[in-house]
Scaffold this motif. Sequence first.
Motif, mmCIF file in Angstrom:
data_model
loop_
_atom_site.group_PDB
_atom_site.id
_atom_site.type_symbol
_atom_site.label_atom_id
_atom_site.label_comp_id
_atom_site.label_asym_id
_atom_site.label_seq_id
_atom_site.Cartn_x
_atom_site.Cartn_y
_atom_site.Cartn_z
ATOM 1 N N GLY A 133 -14.576 11.577 -2.897
ATOM 2 C CA GLY A 133 -14.735 12.662 -2.189
ATOM 3 C C GLY A 133 -15.790 12.542 -1.023
ATOM 4 N N ASN A 134 -15.124 11.634 -0.353
ATOM 5 C CA ASN A 134 -15.975 11.529 0.945
ATOM 6 C C ASN A 134 -17.375 11.082 1.038
ATOM 7 O OD1 ASN A 134 -13.671 11.525 2.773
ATOM 8 N ND2 ASN A 134 -14.075 13.756 2.602
ATOM 9 N N GLY A 135 -17.897 10.150 -0.141
ATOM 10 C CA GLY A 135 -19.337 9.773 -0.370
ATOM 11 C C GLY A 135 -19.873 10.714 -1.677
ATOM 12 N N THR A 136 -19.250 11.483 -2.362
ATOM 13 C CA THR A 136 -19.756 12.248 -3.526
ATOM 14 C C THR A 136 -20.030 11.289 -4.561
ATOM 15 O OG1 THR A 136 -18.403 14.351 -2.676
ATOM 16 C CG2 THR A 136 -19.354 14.234 -5.150
ATOM 17 N N TYR A 137 -19.083 10.534 -4.810
ATOM 18 C CA TYR A 137 -19.263 9.226 -6.002
ATOM 19 C C TYR A 137 -19.115 7.930 -5.323
ATOM 20 C CZ TYR A 137 -19.438 13.336 -9.017
ATOM 21 O OH TYR A 137 -19.863 14.565 -9.478
ATOM 22 N N GLN A 138 -19.833 7.025 -5.405
ATOM 23 C CA GLN A 138 -19.433 5.552 -5.157
ATOM 24 C C GLN A 138 -19.681 4.599 -6.095
ATOM 25 O OE1 GLN A 138 -20.698 4.719 -0.939
ATOM 26 N NE2 GLN A 138 -21.433 6.839 -0.885
ATOM 27 N N GLY A 139 -18.905 3.268 -6.018
ATOM 28 C CA GLY A 139 -19.131 2.463 -7.289
ATOM 29 C C GLY A 139 -18.158 1.188 -7.028
ATOM 30 N N GLU A 140 -18.722 0.170 -7.601
ATOM 31 C CA GLU A 140 -17.935 -1.235 -7.383
ATOM 32 C C GLU A 140 -17.166 -1.154 -8.884
ATOM 33 O OE1 GLU A 140 -18.851 -5.627 -5.975
ATOM 34 O OE2 GLU A 140 -19.676 -5.087 -7.932
ATOM 35 N N VAL A 141 -15.831 -1.560 -8.648
ATOM 36 C CA VAL A 141 -14.666 -1.872 -9.452
ATOM 37 C C VAL A 141 -14.415 -3.312 -9.546
ATOM 38 C CG1 VAL A 141 -12.573 -1.124 -10.641
ATOM 39 C CG2 VAL A 141 -14.195 0.667 -9.515
ATOM 40 N N GLU A 142 -14.561 -4.059 -10.692
ATOM 41 C CA GLU A 142 -13.904 -5.481 -10.756
ATOM 42 C C GLU A 142 -12.693 -5.235 -11.555
ATOM 43 O OE1 GLU A 142 -16.817 -8.165 -12.395
ATOM 44 O OE2 GLU A 142 -18.385 -7.556 -11.061
ATOM 45 N N ILE A 143 -11.700 -5.681 -10.710
ATOM 46 C CA ILE A 143 -10.146 -5.578 -11.705
ATOM 47 C C ILE A 143 -10.055 -6.897 -12.002
ATOM 48 C CG2 ILE A 143 -7.984 -4.960 -10.923
ATOM 49 C CD1 ILE A 143 -8.747 -3.316 -8.523
ATOM 50 N N ASP A 144 -10.235 -8.050 -11.405
ATOM 51 C CA ASP A 144 -10.011 -9.486 -11.897
ATOM 52 C C ASP A 144 -8.635 -9.675 -12.935
ATOM 53 O OD1 ASP A 144 -12.264 -9.424 -10.514
ATOM 54 O OD2 ASP A 144 -13.522 -9.712 -12.187
ATOM 55 N N PRO A 145 -7.448 -9.314 -12.434
ATOM 56 C CA PRO A 145 -6.442 -9.545 -12.951
ATOM 57 C C PRO A 145 -6.110 -10.748 -13.615
ATOM 58 C CG PRO A 145 -5.639 -8.805 -10.872
ATOM 59 C CD PRO A 145 -7.213 -9.054 -10.759
ATOM 60 N N TRP A 146 -5.033 -10.871 -14.597
ATOM 61 C CA TRP A 146 -4.013 -12.062 -14.878
ATOM 62 C C TRP A 146 -2.675 -11.317 -14.277
ATOM 63 C CZ3 TRP A 146 -5.048 -16.578 -16.609
ATOM 64 C CH2 TRP A 146 -6.177 -16.988 -17.432
ATOM 65 N N VAL A 147 -2.237 -12.234 -13.604
ATOM 66 C CA VAL A 147 -0.601 -12.104 -13.192
ATOM 67 C C VAL A 147 0.228 -12.848 -13.886
ATOM 68 C CG1 VAL A 147 0.752 -11.678 -11.319
ATOM 69 C CG2 VAL A 147 -1.724 -11.130 -10.953
ATOM 70 N N PHE A 148 1.168 -12.412 -14.660
ATOM 71 C CA PHE A 148 2.076 -13.270 -15.340
ATOM 72 C C PHE A 148 3.464 -13.139 -14.724
ATOM 73 C CE2 PHE A 148 -1.046 -12.005 -18.379
ATOM 74 C CZ PHE A 148 -1.544 -13.184 -18.807
ATOM 75 N N MET A 149 4.216 -14.284 -14.226
ATOM 76 C CA MET A 149 5.357 -14.047 -13.799
ATOM 77 C C MET A 149 6.354 -15.068 -14.307
ATOM 78 S SD MET A 149 6.213 -14.782 -9.572
ATOM 79 C CE MET A 149 7.895 -14.981 -8.996
ATOM 80 N N VAL A 150 7.641 -14.543 -14.524
ATOM 81 C CA VAL A 150 8.767 -15.442 -15.192
ATOM 82 C C VAL A 150 10.100 -15.187 -14.325
ATOM 83 C CG1 VAL A 150 10.166 -15.658 -17.031
ATOM 84 C CG2 VAL A 150 7.875 -15.137 -17.495
ATOM 85 N N GLY A 151 10.585 -16.338 -13.752
ATOM 86 C CA GLY A 151 11.833 -15.947 -12.789
ATOM 87 C C GLY A 151 12.510 -17.298 -12.657
ATOM 88 N N VAL A 152 13.263 -17.162 -11.702
ATOM 89 C CA VAL A 152 14.254 -18.386 -11.402
ATOM 90 C C VAL A 152 14.077 -18.805 -9.994
ATOM 91 C CG1 VAL A 152 15.984 -17.834 -12.781
ATOM 92 C CG2 VAL A 152 16.128 -16.878 -10.525
ATOM 93 N N GLY A 153 14.248 -20.267 -9.683
ATOM 94 C CA GLY A 153 13.884 -20.664 -8.411
ATOM 95 C C GLY A 153 14.821 -21.713 -7.995
ATOM 96 N N THR A 154 14.804 -21.985 -6.675
ATOM 97 C CA THR A 154 15.761 -23.393 -6.098
ATOM 98 C C THR A 154 14.896 -23.939 -5.195
ATOM 99 O OG1 THR A 154 17.969 -23.865 -5.330
ATOM 100 C CG2 THR A 154 16.777 -21.871 -4.397
ATOM 101 N N SER A 155 15.401 -24.943 -4.621
ATOM 102 C CA SER A 155 14.607 -25.665 -3.745
ATOM 103 C C SER A 155 15.392 -26.227 -2.507
ATOM 104 C CB SER A 155 14.293 -27.049 -4.163
ATOM 105 O OG SER A 155 13.776 -28.191 -3.343
#
Length: 219
Positions: free
Chosen positions: A196-218
């Motif tokens: 709200g353009n400064g009505t409320y302000q705060g810091e949020v720590e998201i700090d996620p885990w990211v899990f990935m499963v896939g295939v690849g080549t070289s």
Amino acid sequence: MKLAKNSCVMAVAAGLALMSSSALAVEAGNILVRAGAAHVSPNTSSEDFKDSDGDPTGIKVDVGSNTQLGLNFTYMVTDNIGVELLAATPFKHSIKGAGTLSGAGTIGETKHLPPTVTVQYHINPQGAVRPYVGAGINYTTFFETKGKGALAGTDISLDDSWGLAGVAGVDVDLGSGFFLNGAAYYADINTDANVGNGTYQGEVEIDPWVFMVGVGTSF
């Protein structure tokens, strides 16, 4: 029964020997390309949002999970050392009320892109099973952030974030020049939220885990 058991053991041993002999060796100059499902699971920690006078309101938020197409590219500087860029299609997250807004449900949504660069050590580059670990930097940019539900029509903005990142993963040969990949990343993502353009302000720590499963080549 004993003959069948011995035959099974011999078949497994033969398969492992064949995999070992046909392993897709990784060496300096190679480019590894992987694609698959990337799941972002935030570990959200939100401070009390403050009002325009700087007083705490008890309002907090939580961030939902999301799965998208993940891509990463690793350039092998040496046989053991690689530099990886992790990318993905934009992640879309719901923002839910917490604290004094814990019963409000979804109060917003946002999209983000989290390109991450890590320097990795590949433990067994010549083998059929190739674990690796690494550390680096994450940059996260948020966009298309908007209020929903109780905050529908309210302007919400999230600042971009720089933070440290780590990864542990493994490549397993599938044959014919392809391999299966599984990896887990952790990223330090902190953002300053403005409602709200400064009505409320705060810091949020998201700090996620990211899990990935896939295939690849070289290459």
